[in-house]
Scaffold this motif. Structure first.
Motif, PDB file in Angstrom:
ATOM      1  N   THR A   4      -0.643 -12.058  -9.964  1.00  0.00           N
ATOM      2  CA  THR A   4       0.692 -11.880  -9.411  1.00  0.00           C
ATOM      3  C   THR A   4       0.800 -10.565  -8.655  1.00  0.00           C
ATOM      4  O   THR A   4       1.350 -10.506  -7.546  1.00  0.00           O
ATOM      5  CB  THR A   4       1.741 -11.928 -10.539  1.00  0.00           C
ATOM      6  N   ALA A   5       0.248  -9.513  -9.224  1.00  0.00           N
ATOM      7  CA  ALA A   5       0.280  -8.209  -8.563  1.00  0.00           C
ATOM      8  C   ALA A   5      -0.558  -8.223  -7.292  1.00  0.00           C
ATOM      9  O   ALA A   5      -0.169  -7.645  -6.267  1.00  0.00           O
ATOM     10  CB  ALA A   5      -0.215  -7.121  -9.507  1.00  0.00           C
ATOM     11  N   ARG A   6      -1.708  -8.877  -7.324  1.00  0.00           N
ATOM     12  CA  ARG A   6      -2.558  -8.967  -6.126  1.00  0.00           C
ATOM     13  C   ARG A   6      -1.843  -9.719  -5.013  1.00  0.00           C
ATOM     14  O   ARG A   6      -1.921  -9.337  -3.841  1.00  0.00           O
ATOM     15  CB  ARG A   6      -3.882  -9.660  -6.456  1.00  0.00           C
ATOM     16  N   ASN A   7      -1.127 -10.780  -5.375  1.00  0.00           N
ATOM     17  CA  ASN A   7      -0.366 -11.520  -4.366  1.00  0.00           C
ATOM     18  C   ASN A   7       0.755 -10.666  -3.791  1.00  0.00           C
ATOM     19  O   ASN A   7       1.046 -10.743  -2.594  1.00  0.00           O
ATOM     20  CB  ASN A   7       0.206 -12.807  -4.960  1.00  0.00           C
ATOM     21  N   ALA A   8       1.379  -9.847  -4.623  1.00  0.00           N
ATOM     22  CA  ALA A   8       2.445  -8.962  -4.143  1.00  0.00           C
ATOM     23  C   ALA A   8       1.888  -7.912  -3.193  1.00  0.00           C
ATOM     24  O   ALA A   8       2.500  -7.594  -2.164  1.00  0.00           O
ATOM     25  CB  ALA A   8       3.147  -8.300  -5.323  1.00  0.00           C
ATOM     26  N   VAL A   9       0.720  -7.374  -3.510  1.00  0.00           N
ATOM     27  CA  VAL A   9       0.070  -6.397  -2.632  1.00  0.00           C
ATOM     28  C   VAL A   9      -0.291  -7.054  -1.306  1.00  0.00           C
ATOM     29  O   VAL A   9      -0.082  -6.481  -0.235  1.00  0.00           O
ATOM     30  CB  VAL A   9      -1.184  -5.797  -3.326  1.00  0.00           C
ATOM     31  N   ARG A  10      -0.820  -8.257  -1.378  1.00  0.00           N
ATOM     32  CA  ARG A  10      -1.194  -8.992  -0.165  1.00  0.00           C
ATOM     33  C   ARG A  10       0.035  -9.257   0.707  1.00  0.00           C
ATOM     34  O   ARG A  10      -0.013  -9.107   1.931  1.00  0.00           O
ATOM     35  CB  ARG A  10      -1.857 -10.305  -0.567  1.00  0.00           C
ATOM     36  N   ALA A  11       1.141  -9.612   0.083  1.00  0.00           N
ATOM     37  CA  ALA A  11       2.371  -9.875   0.841  1.00  0.00           C
ATOM     38  C   ALA A  11       2.902  -8.593   1.475  1.00  0.00           C
ATOM     39  O   ALA A  11       3.407  -8.612   2.610  1.00  0.00           O
ATOM     40  CB  ALA A  11       3.423 -10.487  -0.077  1.00  0.00           C
ATOM     41  N   LEU A  12       2.780  -7.473   0.767  1.00  0.00           N
ATOM     42  CA  LEU A  12       3.235  -6.197   1.312  1.00  0.00           C
ATOM     43  C   LEU A  12       2.375  -5.773   2.494  1.00  0.00           C
ATOM     44  O   LEU A  12       2.887  -5.282   3.504  1.00  0.00           O
ATOM     45  CB  LEU A  12       3.210  -5.115   0.233  1.00  0.00           C
ATOM     46  N   ARG A  13       1.076  -5.986   2.396  1.00  0.00           N
ATOM     47  CA  ARG A  13       0.189  -5.628   3.509  1.00  0.00           C
ATOM     48  C   ARG A  13       0.431  -6.523   4.723  1.00  0.00           C
ATOM     49  O   ARG A  13       0.227  -6.090   5.854  1.00  0.00           O
ATOM     50  CB  ARG A  13      -1.264  -5.735   3.071  1.00  0.00           C
ATOM     51  N   ALA A  14       0.871  -7.748   4.507  1.00  0.00           N
ATOM     52  CA  ALA A  14       1.135  -8.668   5.607  1.00  0.00           C
ATOM     53  C   ALA A  14       2.492  -8.396   6.259  1.00  0.00           C
ATOM     54  O   ALA A  14       2.767  -8.908   7.352  1.00  0.00           O
ATOM     55  CB  ALA A  14       1.080 -10.110   5.112  1.00  0.00           C
ATOM     56  N   GLU A  15       3.319  -7.608   5.594  1.00  0.00           N
ATOM     57  CA  GLU A  15       4.667  -7.306   6.093  1.00  0.00           C
ATOM     58  C   GLU A  15       4.566  -6.478   7.383  1.00  0.00           C
ATOM     59  O   GLU A  15       3.815  -5.522   7.464  1.00  0.00           O
ATOM     60  CB  GLU A  15       5.434  -6.522   5.036  1.00  0.00           C
ATOM     61  N   SER A  16       5.349  -6.875   8.396  1.00  0.00           N
ATOM     62  CA  SER A  16       5.333  -6.130   9.660  1.00  0.00           C
ATOM     63  C   SER A  16       6.638  -5.367   9.884  1.00  0.00           C
ATOM     64  O   SER A  16       6.680  -4.469  10.718  1.00  0.00           O
ATOM     65  CB  SER A  16       5.080  -7.088  10.828  1.00  0.00           C
ATOM     66  N   ASP A  17       7.676  -5.707   9.128  1.00  0.00           N
ATOM     67  CA  ASP A  17       8.960  -5.018   9.250  1.00  0.00           C
ATOM     68  C   ASP A  17       8.987  -3.837   8.284  1.00  0.00           C
ATOM     69  O   ASP A  17       8.796  -4.006   7.082  1.00  0.00           O
ATOM     70  CB  ASP A  17      10.105  -5.995   8.929  1.00  0.00           C
ATOM     71  N   LYS A  18       9.210  -2.639   8.819  1.00  0.00           N
ATOM     72  CA  LYS A  18       9.148  -1.428   7.990  1.00  0.00           C
ATOM     73  C   LYS A  18      10.241  -1.409   6.929  1.00  0.00           C
ATOM     74  O   LYS A  18       9.991  -1.049   5.782  1.00  0.00           O
ATOM     75  CB  LYS A  18       9.248  -0.177   8.860  1.00  0.00           C
ATOM     76  N   LYS A  19      11.442  -1.832   7.290  1.00  0.00           N
ATOM     77  CA  LYS A  19      12.558  -1.801   6.330  1.00  0.00           C
ATOM     78  C   LYS A  19      12.284  -2.735   5.150  1.00  0.00           C
ATOM     79  O   LYS A  19      12.490  -2.359   3.993  1.00  0.00           O
ATOM     80  CB  LYS A  19      13.851  -2.180   7.044  1.00  0.00           C
ATOM     81  N   ALA A  20      11.794  -3.929   5.436  1.00  0.00           N
ATOM     82  CA  ALA A  20      11.483  -4.886   4.372  1.00  0.00           C
ATOM     83  C   ALA A  20      10.328  -4.376   3.507  1.00  0.00           C
ATOM     84  O   ALA A  20      10.336  -4.539   2.275  1.00  0.00           O
ATOM     85  CB  ALA A  20      11.134  -6.243   4.968  1.00  0.00           C
ATOM     86  N   ALA A  21       9.351  -3.741   4.143  1.00  0.00           N
ATOM     87  CA  ALA A  21       8.212  -3.213   3.397  1.00  0.00           C
ATOM     88  C   ALA A  21       8.641  -2.076   2.481  1.00  0.00           C
ATOM     89  O   ALA A  21       8.162  -1.964   1.351  1.00  0.00           O
ATOM     90  CB  ALA A  21       7.131  -2.734   4.364  1.00  0.00           C
ATOM     91  N   GLU A  22       9.562  -1.221   2.960  1.00  0.00           N
ATOM     92  CA  GLU A  22      10.050  -0.119   2.128  1.00  0.00           C
ATOM     93  C   GLU A  22      10.842  -0.632   0.935  1.00  0.00           C
ATOM     94  O   GLU A  22      10.838  -0.015  -0.130  1.00  0.00           O
ATOM     95  CB  GLU A  22      10.900   0.834   2.961  1.00  0.00           C
ATOM     96  N   GLU A  23      11.536  -1.753   1.094  1.00  0.00           N
ATOM     97  CA  GLU A  23      12.275  -2.341  -0.025  1.00  0.00           C
ATOM     98  C   GLU A  23      11.324  -2.966  -1.038  1.00  0.00           C
ATOM     99  O   GLU A  23      11.588  -2.953  -2.235  1.00  0.00           O
ATOM    100  CB  GLU A  23      13.249  -3.392   0.489  1.00  0.00           C
ATOM    101  N   ARG A  24      10.223  -3.524  -0.571  1.00  0.00           N
ATOM    102  CA  ARG A  24       9.280  -4.198  -1.450  1.00  0.00           C
ATOM    103  C   ARG A  24       8.342  -3.216  -2.158  1.00  0.00           C
ATOM    104  O   ARG A  24       7.806  -3.515  -3.214  1.00  0.00           O
ATOM    105  CB  ARG A  24       8.458  -5.188  -0.623  1.00  0.00           C
TER     106      ARG A  24
END
Length: 84
Positions: free
Chosen positions: A27-47
């Motif tokens: 679950t944590a690895r999937n969350a890290v993968r999703a964060l790395r795939a994020e291109s929007d800075k605001k959404a990434a900062e929230e995650r």
């Protein structure tokens, strides 16, 4: 195979712990993968704090090494800071 009652119980409890650790790590690895795939800075900062908490829990439970957790958090922070 185990002969003692306590050893049999240890086998059962170890299997339960193994499955739970595996689930939490995946679950944590999937969350890290999703964060790395994020291109929007605001959404990434929230995650980012959510992912930090997951990684810290893994390190606290010795599922991953504490230095691996630090390296992960550092690389994620630099990734988020580098987003436009």
């Amino acid at each position: 195979m185990a002969n003692h009652k306590s050893a049999l119980k240890r086998v059962r409890s170890d299997e339960k712990k193994r499955l739970l650790n595996r689930y939490q790590y995946k679950t944590a690895r999937n969350a890290v993968r999703a964060l790395r795939a994020e291109s929007d800075k605001k959404a990434a900062e929230e995650r980012l704090p959510v992912v930090y908490a997951m990684v810290d829990k893994l390190a606290k439970k010795n599922i991953i090494h504490s230095k691996k957790a630090s390296n992960l958090k550092s690389s994620l922070a630099s990734h988020v800071n580098g987003l436009a």
